[in-house]
Design a protein around this motif. Structure first.
Motif, mmCIF file in Angstrom:
data_model
loop_
_atom_site.group_PDB
_atom_site.id
_atom_site.type_symbol
_atom_site.label_atom_id
_atom_site.label_comp_id
_atom_site.label_asym_id
_atom_site.label_seq_id
_atom_site.Cartn_x
_atom_site.Cartn_y
_atom_site.Cartn_z
ATOM 1 N N ARG A 1 33.138 45.933 37.919
ATOM 2 C CA ARG A 1 32.377 44.517 37.919
ATOM 3 C C ARG A 1 31.062 44.379 37.767
ATOM 4 N NH1 ARG A 1 31.919 41.591 43.310
ATOM 5 N NH2 ARG A 1 29.843 42.989 43.118
ATOM 6 N N ASP A 2 30.074 45.054 37.973
ATOM 7 C CA ASP A 2 28.902 45.649 37.210
ATOM 8 C C ASP A 2 29.151 46.290 35.573
ATOM 9 O OD1 ASP A 2 28.101 44.661 39.662
ATOM 10 O OD2 ASP A 2 27.464 45.904 40.461
ATOM 11 N N ASP A 3 30.164 46.132 35.453
ATOM 12 C CA ASP A 3 30.164 47.490 34.217
ATOM 13 C C ASP A 3 30.499 46.316 33.088
ATOM 14 O OD1 ASP A 3 30.176 49.090 32.033
ATOM 15 O OD2 ASP A 3 31.345 50.337 32.670
ATOM 16 N N PRO A 4 29.689 46.486 31.839
ATOM 17 C CA PRO A 4 29.820 45.187 31.088
ATOM 18 C C PRO A 4 30.905 45.392 30.152
ATOM 19 C CG PRO A 4 28.088 46.101 30.263
ATOM 20 C CD PRO A 4 28.097 46.443 31.727
ATOM 21 N N ALA A 5 31.011 47.188 29.783
ATOM 22 C CA ALA A 5 31.704 47.816 28.640
ATOM 23 C C ALA A 5 32.813 47.578 29.239
ATOM 24 C CB ALA A 5 31.251 49.088 28.650
ATOM 25 N N ALA A 6 33.641 47.740 30.762
ATOM 26 C CA ALA A 6 34.797 47.564 31.406
ATOM 27 C C ALA A 6 35.843 46.766 30.433
ATOM 28 C CB ALA A 6 34.559 47.519 32.862
ATOM 29 N N GLY A 7 36.713 47.194 30.379
ATOM 30 C CA GLY A 7 38.162 45.790 30.008
ATOM 31 C C GLY A 7 38.701 45.041 30.817
ATOM 32 N N ASP A 8 39.109 44.701 30.401
ATOM 33 C CA ASP A 8 39.798 43.280 31.194
ATOM 34 C C ASP A 8 41.063 44.206 31.658
ATOM 35 O OD1 ASP A 8 38.530 41.052 31.168
ATOM 36 O OD2 ASP A 8 39.710 40.172 29.537
ATOM 37 N N ALA A 9 42.308 44.831 31.269
ATOM 38 C CA ALA A 9 42.889 46.250 31.622
ATOM 39 C C ALA A 9 42.436 46.870 32.575
ATOM 40 C CB ALA A 9 43.372 46.976 30.326
ATOM 41 N N GLN A 10 41.778 47.025 32.158
ATOM 42 C CA GLN A 10 40.978 48.723 33.478
ATOM 43 C C GLN A 10 40.079 47.708 34.466
ATOM 44 O OE1 GLN A 10 37.469 50.478 32.459
ATOM 45 N NE2 GLN A 10 37.472 52.224 33.953
ATOM 46 N N ARG A 11 40.595 46.685 34.366
ATOM 47 C CA ARG A 11 40.244 46.088 35.561
ATOM 48 C C ARG A 11 40.830 45.605 35.947
ATOM 49 N NH1 ARG A 11 35.477 43.159 32.248
ATOM 50 N NH2 ARG A 11 34.079 43.606 32.911
ATOM 51 N N ARG A 12 41.992 44.744 35.809
ATOM 52 C CA ARG A 12 43.109 44.130 35.974
ATOM 53 C C ARG A 12 43.930 45.451 36.824
ATOM 54 N NH1 ARG A 12 45.929 40.171 36.026
ATOM 55 N NH2 ARG A 12 48.265 39.971 35.938
ATOM 56 N N ARG A 13 44.116 46.563 36.052
ATOM 57 C CA ARG A 13 44.653 48.470 37.473
ATOM 58 C C ARG A 13 44.279 48.345 38.787
ATOM 59 N NH1 ARG A 13 44.548 50.044 31.216
ATOM 60 N NH2 ARG A 13 43.004 51.611 31.563
ATOM 61 N N ALA A 14 42.332 47.979 37.890
ATOM 62 C CA ALA A 14 41.895 48.699 39.497
ATOM 63 C C ALA A 14 42.621 47.227 40.754
ATOM 64 C CB ALA A 14 40.323 48.704 39.639
ATOM 65 N N ARG A 15 42.384 46.178 40.442
ATOM 66 C CA ARG A 15 42.726 45.390 41.200
ATOM 67 C C ARG A 15 44.323 45.492 41.390
ATOM 68 N NH1 ARG A 15 40.801 40.253 37.495
ATOM 69 N NH2 ARG A 15 42.647 40.963 37.090
ATOM 70 N N LEU A 16 44.987 46.096 40.840
ATOM 71 C CA LEU A 16 46.468 46.358 41.601
ATOM 72 C C LEU A 16 46.604 47.161 42.099
ATOM 73 C CD1 LEU A 16 48.396 45.007 37.888
ATOM 74 C CD2 LEU A 16 48.858 44.292 40.448
ATOM 75 N N ALA A 17 45.406 48.461 41.757
ATOM 76 C CA ALA A 17 45.590 49.395 42.606
ATOM 77 C C ALA A 17 44.990 49.387 44.341
ATOM 78 C CB ALA A 17 44.681 50.810 42.867
ATOM 79 N N THR A 18 44.314 48.095 44.267
ATOM 80 C CA THR A 18 43.637 47.753 45.506
ATOM 81 C C THR A 18 45.074 47.192 45.796
ATOM 82 O OG1 THR A 18 40.668 47.766 44.618
ATOM 83 C CG2 THR A 18 41.471 46.676 46.502
ATOM 84 N N TRP A 19 45.104 46.134 45.726
ATOM 85 C CA TRP A 19 46.834 45.547 46.184
ATOM 86 C C TRP A 19 46.772 46.032 46.713
ATOM 87 C CZ3 TRP A 19 51.211 43.823 45.428
ATOM 88 C CH2 TRP A 19 51.648 43.052 46.190
ATOM 89 N N ALA A 20 48.110 47.460 45.693
ATOM 90 C CA ALA A 20 48.930 48.249 46.247
ATOM 91 C C ALA A 20 48.409 48.784 47.788
ATOM 92 C CB ALA A 20 49.200 49.148 45.299
ATOM 93 N N VAL A 21 47.543 49.423 47.703
ATOM 94 C CA VAL A 21 47.007 50.528 48.972
ATOM 95 C C VAL A 21 46.734 48.923 49.904
ATOM 96 C CG1 VAL A 21 44.621 52.005 49.939
ATOM 97 C CG2 VAL A 21 45.514 51.902 47.930
#
Length: 178
Positions: free
Chosen positions: A81-101
């Motif tokens: 969230r704090d990294d402006p270089a992170a892409g939407d796909a990377q954020r979405r994968r991280a959110r899905l991983a968090t939800w799965a856990v």
């Protein structure tokens, strides 16, 4: 000094930001350490009490592992969230991983609580409440925008025709200047 040498001497933008965030939250690091030690001590005590019951020991170990994994996933989300270089796909994968856990942790606790319930309607109620909250989490994950985008100014196509145009945050109105 040429531009190649100066670029090599400076750390990448994301690394500099991560160092600044870590330096700014020294108190938060100490609090995290204390919480980690408290959870680990609680886990050790629960594992000691369950040492003769393999099912209870497996539950305690699984819950501890999933909780640690959830903390790591949330930390990764905060970094992205704090990294402006992170892409939407990377954020979405991280959110899905968090939800799965979080789903795995919720199901682990719900199965343990449902086993402790004396009647079938109470067991079904535990599973029903768990299913509702997991569905709500999935809905919020898929249908809500990132927190980064919520604060952004609306585009011209999205503005209400009767509203005043949005001003930049540093621009002052004549009334504010006086």
């Amino acid at each position: 000094m040429d531009s190649a040498t100066s670029a090599a001497a400076q750390p990448p933008q994301g690394l500099h930001r991560a160092r600044h965030v870590r330096a700014r939250s020294g108190c938060g690091c100490a609090l995290n350490l204390v919480l980690f030690l408290a959870v680990s001590a609680s886990f050790a005590g629960a594992a000691y009490r369950a040492r003769h019951r393999p099912r209870d020991l497996a539950f305690v170990g699984t819950a501890y592992y999933l909780l640690a994994l959830l903390v790591c996933c949330v930390a990764k989300l905060e970094l992205l969230r704090d990294d402006p270089a992170a892409g939407d796909a990377q954020r979405r994968r991280a959110r899905l991983a968090t939800w799965a856990v979080s789903v795995a942790l919720s199901v682990t606790f719900a199965s343990r609580v449902a086993d402790a319930m004396p009647m079938l309607p109470l067991k079904l109620a535990v599973w029903g409440i768990t299913a509702v909250f997991l569905a709500l989490g999935l809905y919020l994950l898929l249908c809500c925008q990132d927190a980064d985008r919520r604060g952004a100014e609306p585009r011209r196509e999205q503005e209400d025709p009767g509203s005043r145009p949005a001003k930049a945050s540093r621009e002052l109105s004549p009334e504010e200047m006086a």
